[in-house]
Motif scaffolding. Structure first.
Motif, PDB file in Angstrom:
ATOM      1  N   THR A 201       0.850  -1.048  -0.045  1.00 54.62           N
ATOM      2  CA  THR A 201      -0.068   0.083  -0.040  1.00 54.62           C
ATOM      3  C   THR A 201       0.866   1.429   0.087  1.00 54.62           C
ATOM      4  O   THR A 201       1.892   1.313   0.768  1.00 54.62           O
ATOM      5  CB  THR A 201      -0.800   0.146   1.191  1.00 54.62           C
ATOM      6  N   ASP A 202       0.544   2.091  -0.800  1.00 52.39           N
ATOM      7  CA  ASP A 202       1.100   3.615  -0.981  1.00 52.39           C
ATOM      8  C   ASP A 202       0.888   4.102   0.261  1.00 52.39           C
ATOM      9  O   ASP A 202      -0.016   4.549   0.733  1.00 52.39           O
ATOM     10  CB  ASP A 202       0.755   4.425  -1.973  1.00 52.39           C
ATOM     11  N   VAL A 203       2.019   4.707   1.128  1.00 51.76           N
ATOM     12  CA  VAL A 203       1.769   5.377   2.390  1.00 51.76           C
ATOM     13  C   VAL A 203       2.254   6.865   2.284  1.00 51.76           C
ATOM     14  O   VAL A 203       2.308   7.557   3.445  1.00 51.76           O
ATOM     15  CB  VAL A 203       2.319   4.836   3.582  1.00 51.76           C
ATOM     16  N   THR A 204       2.428   7.425   1.071  1.00 53.42           N
ATOM     17  CA  THR A 204       3.046   8.856   0.749  1.00 53.42           C
ATOM     18  C   THR A 204       2.179   9.748   1.560  1.00 53.42           C
ATOM     19  O   THR A 204       0.736   9.902   1.170  1.00 53.42           O
ATOM     20  CB  THR A 204       2.958   9.120  -0.661  1.00 53.42           C
ATOM     21  N   GLY A 205       2.726  10.762   2.096  1.00 51.12           N
ATOM     22  CA  GLY A 205       2.048  11.732   2.732  1.00 51.12           C
ATOM     23  C   GLY A 205       1.351  11.471   4.144  1.00 51.12           C
ATOM     24  O   GLY A 205       0.835  12.266   4.577  1.00 51.12           O
ATOM     25  N   LEU A 206       1.376  10.260   4.525  1.00 47.49           N
ATOM     26  CA  LEU A 206       0.699   9.919   5.778  1.00 47.49           C
ATOM     27  C   LEU A 206       1.405  10.070   6.917  1.00 47.49           C
ATOM     28  O   LEU A 206       0.863  10.078   8.033  1.00 47.49           O
ATOM     29  CB  LEU A 206       0.191   8.396   5.632  1.00 47.49           C
ATOM     30  N   GLY A 207       2.662  10.106   7.050  1.00 45.44           N
ATOM     31  CA  GLY A 207       3.388  10.680   8.032  1.00 45.44           C
ATOM     32  C   GLY A 207       3.624   9.580   8.980  1.00 45.44           C
ATOM     33  O   GLY A 207       3.852   9.645  10.066  1.00 45.44           O
ATOM     34  N   ILE A 208       3.615   8.186   8.382  1.00 48.26           N
ATOM     35  CA  ILE A 208       3.902   7.029   9.473  1.00 48.26           C
ATOM     36  C   ILE A 208       5.147   6.208   9.019  1.00 48.26           C
ATOM     37  O   ILE A 208       5.461   6.201   7.928  1.00 48.26           O
ATOM     38  CB  ILE A 208       2.497   6.121   9.253  1.00 48.26           C
ATOM     39  N   ASP A 209       5.427   5.413  10.072  1.00 47.90           N
ATOM     40  CA  ASP A 209       6.817   4.567   9.839  1.00 47.90           C
ATOM     41  C   ASP A 209       6.246   3.248   9.300  1.00 47.90           C
ATOM     42  O   ASP A 209       5.992   2.419  10.288  1.00 47.90           O
ATOM     43  CB  ASP A 209       7.554   4.646  11.194  1.00 47.90           C
ATOM     44  N   ALA A 210       6.041   3.144   8.078  1.00 44.89           N
ATOM     45  CA  ALA A 210       5.329   1.618   7.611  1.00 44.89           C
ATOM     46  C   ALA A 210       6.661   0.868   7.308  1.00 44.89           C
ATOM     47  O   ALA A 210       7.666   1.094   6.755  1.00 44.89           O
ATOM     48  CB  ALA A 210       4.593   1.914   6.378  1.00 44.89           C
ATOM     49  N   ARG A 211       6.023  -0.346   7.468  1.00 43.58           N
ATOM     50  CA  ARG A 211       7.113  -1.619   7.042  1.00 43.58           C
ATOM     51  C   ARG A 211       6.206  -2.494   6.170  1.00 43.58           C
ATOM     52  O   ARG A 211       5.209  -2.899   6.456  1.00 43.58           O
ATOM     53  CB  ARG A 211       7.623  -2.405   8.229  1.00 43.58           C
ATOM     54  N   GLU A 212       6.852  -2.756   5.083  1.00 46.99           N
ATOM     55  CA  GLU A 212       6.200  -3.647   4.219  1.00 46.99           C
ATOM     56  C   GLU A 212       5.908  -5.203   4.548  1.00 46.99           C
ATOM     57  O   GLU A 212       4.873  -5.455   4.435  1.00 46.99           O
ATOM     58  CB  GLU A 212       6.932  -3.818   2.613  1.00 46.99           C
ATOM     59  N   ARG A 213       6.781  -5.701   5.186  1.00 49.18           N
ATOM     60  CA  ARG A 213       6.725  -7.094   5.999  1.00 49.18           C
ATOM     61  C   ARG A 213       7.263  -6.971   7.163  1.00 49.18           C
ATOM     62  O   ARG A 213       8.222  -6.407   7.472  1.00 49.18           O
ATOM     63  CB  ARG A 213       7.293  -8.159   4.988  1.00 49.18           C
ATOM     64  N   VAL A 214       6.814  -7.699   8.008  1.00 45.77           N
ATOM     65  CA  VAL A 214       7.346  -7.994   9.543  1.00 45.77           C
ATOM     66  C   VAL A 214       7.246  -9.428   9.666  1.00 45.77           C
ATOM     67  O   VAL A 214       6.469 -10.274   9.529  1.00 45.77           O
ATOM     68  CB  VAL A 214       6.527  -7.292  10.603  1.00 45.77           C
ATOM     69  N   PRO A 215       8.513  -9.891  10.403  1.00 44.61           N
ATOM     70  CA  PRO A 215       8.625 -11.312  10.602  1.00 44.61           C
ATOM     71  C   PRO A 215       7.562 -12.088  11.500  1.00 44.61           C
ATOM     72  O   PRO A 215       7.041 -11.143  12.477  1.00 44.61           O
ATOM     73  CB  PRO A 215       9.932 -11.437  11.222  1.00 44.61           C
ATOM     74  N   SER A 216       7.098 -13.244  11.411  1.00 50.57           N
ATOM     75  CA  SER A 216       5.939 -13.496  12.209  1.00 50.57           C
ATOM     76  C   SER A 216       6.120 -13.505  13.588  1.00 50.57           C
ATOM     77  O   SER A 216       5.548 -13.028  14.523  1.00 50.57           O
ATOM     78  CB  SER A 216       5.569 -15.109  11.709  1.00 50.57           C
ATOM     79  N   GLU A 217       7.293 -13.819  13.975  1.00 49.13           N
ATOM     80  CA  GLU A 217       7.762 -13.915  15.586  1.00 49.13           C
ATOM     81  C   GLU A 217       7.576 -12.413  16.033  1.00 49.13           C
ATOM     82  O   GLU A 217       6.797 -12.068  17.282  1.00 49.13           O
ATOM     83  CB  GLU A 217       9.218 -14.536  15.917  1.00 49.13           C
ATOM     84  N   GLU A 218       7.996 -11.520  15.299  1.00 47.91           N
ATOM     85  CA  GLU A 218       8.006  -9.971  15.820  1.00 47.91           C
ATOM     86  C   GLU A 218       6.484  -9.520  15.870  1.00 47.91           C
ATOM     87  O   GLU A 218       6.186  -8.690  16.876  1.00 47.91           O
ATOM     88  CB  GLU A 218       8.968  -9.238  14.702  1.00 47.91           C
ATOM     89  N   MET A 219       5.845 -10.039  14.917  1.00 53.57           N
ATOM     90  CA  MET A 219       4.092  -9.411  14.878  1.00 53.57           C
ATOM     91  C   MET A 219       3.557 -10.206  15.870  1.00 53.57           C
ATOM     92  O   MET A 219       2.914  -9.500  16.405  1.00 53.57           O
ATOM     93  CB  MET A 219       3.716 -10.124  13.336  1.00 53.57           C
ATOM     94  N   ALA A 220       3.699 -11.534  16.254  1.00 52.66           N
ATOM     95  CA  ALA A 220       3.087 -12.002  17.181  1.00 52.66           C
ATOM     96  C   ALA A 220       3.535 -11.473  18.774  1.00 52.66           C
ATOM     97  O   ALA A 220       2.408 -11.171  19.452  1.00 52.66           O
ATOM     98  CB  ALA A 220       3.465 -13.379  17.378  1.00 52.66           C
TER      99      ALA A 220
END
Length: 330
Positions: A201-220
């Motif tokens: 997803t395009d996050v241009t102009g939203l001012g958020i620290d976005a990550r495309e993917r996150v490892p499963s262990e970190e996400m949990a």
């Protein structure tokens, strides 16, 4: 003898990973899935054959995987192949049947009353046993196995402020969900910490620290520590939220906005809302009070679910004890 567990990354893999302890397939297992941060993390320490990316309805990718996966049957003494889809199942399961290997396809929990395109194709292959995770699909070629949602219950808890959030839009390429972000970003409470997993997803102009993917262990771990989870209505993130003690806010992608190939996420969100396992909202109707409502619920899970016999032999359902899922968030 070896069991191959085959699934596309994302929700398909999460479903098979959750089902595995109940299937009685033993320890001699090789997973077959594309390599992503999610799959590397979820399957750390296990034997994995890394398949090529296999997007939906990409016939060239399917053919490449079919060729690449032939070595599995030379390298391993395979006695059983089990898959929860999607396109990767089409690349591997027919090859197993051609070799006389027992083969089982478990339709995704996203499909409540009609099988997927992959499911329809595989149901026509002689010798492949097909199960559904919805009783409404128990007809014709399909036997009902179990619903993944039967393992969870939610209940009200003391209302609390939202100080930390996880937002997950999945990882499937080609389908953005900017509509949800445009609505959600202004609703985030001041000072709240947010893990933004936004895929393509395009996050241009939203001012958020976005990550495309996150490892499963970190996400949990982030979900366990968060006050609330907001996500697209995918089965993988819904299962992960419930497994880690959170009642998620599920926002379905809509085909009419180009957010997915069809509207199956509407069905998922409705199914879980009817079971009181989520707060379901359209992206355009999400409100700040929905964040508080989801944060003020607790989740319990069946601690000793009965095994599932994927050979087609059903066993009586057992009454199971429920226990709270611990949450580390404040």
């Amino acid at each position: 003898m070896t069991t191959l567990l085959v699934a596309n990354d994302g929700g398909h893999l999460m479903q098979l990973h959750t089902l595995r302890p109940r299937l009685g397939v033993g320890d001699d297992v090789v997973w077959v899935t594309p390599r992503t941060p999610q799959t590397e993390s979820l399957l750390a320490g296990q034997r994995v054959h890394w398949a090529l990316p296999c997007p939906p309805r990409d016939t060239r990718a399917l053919a490449r995987n079919a060729l690449a996966c032939r070595s599995l049957f030379a390298d391993h003494d395979v006695s059983l192949v089990v898959s929860t889809g999607a396109a990767l199942a089409l690349a591997v399961l027919p090859q197993a049947r051609l070799r006389g290997i027992e083969t089982v396809y478990i339709e995704s929990a996203t499909r409540l009353d009609a099988p997927s395109l992959s499911g329809r194709a595989l149901a026509m292959v002689p010798g492949i046993t097909t199960f559904s995770q919805s009783s409404a699909l128990a007809r014709g070629h399909w036997q009902f196995l179990a619903s993944p949602w039967e393992l969870y219950e939610t209940a009200p808890a003391v209302e609390r402020p939202v100080r930390s959030m996880v937002v997950s839009l999945g990882t499937q390429d080609g389908y953005g969900f900017r509509r949800l972000l445009d609505r959600l970003v202004p609703l985030v409470p001041d000072g709240a910490e947010v893990l933004w997993q936004t895929g393509g997803t395009d996050v241009t102009g939203l001012g958020i620290d976005a990550r495309e993917r996150v490892p499963s262990e970190e996400m949990a771990a982030a979900i366990r520590a968060a006050d609330v989870v907001v996500a697209h209505a995918g089965t993988g993130i819904a299962l992960m939220a419930l497994e880690n003690g959170k009642c998620p806010i599920l926002v379905p992608r809509r085909a009419m906005h180009g957010e997915h190939v069809d509207d199956h996420q509407l069905t998922i969100a409705l199914e879980l809302a009817l079971r009181d396992l989520c707060v379901s909202r359209d992206a355009d109707s999400l409100k700040a009070r929905d964040l508080v409502a989801a944060a003020s619920r607790t989740v319990t899970k069946v601690t000793d679910p009965p095994p599932l016999h994927i050979s087609g032999v059903r066993i009586p359902r057992q009454r199971s004890r429920r226990a709270p899922i611990p949450a580390t968030g404040a």
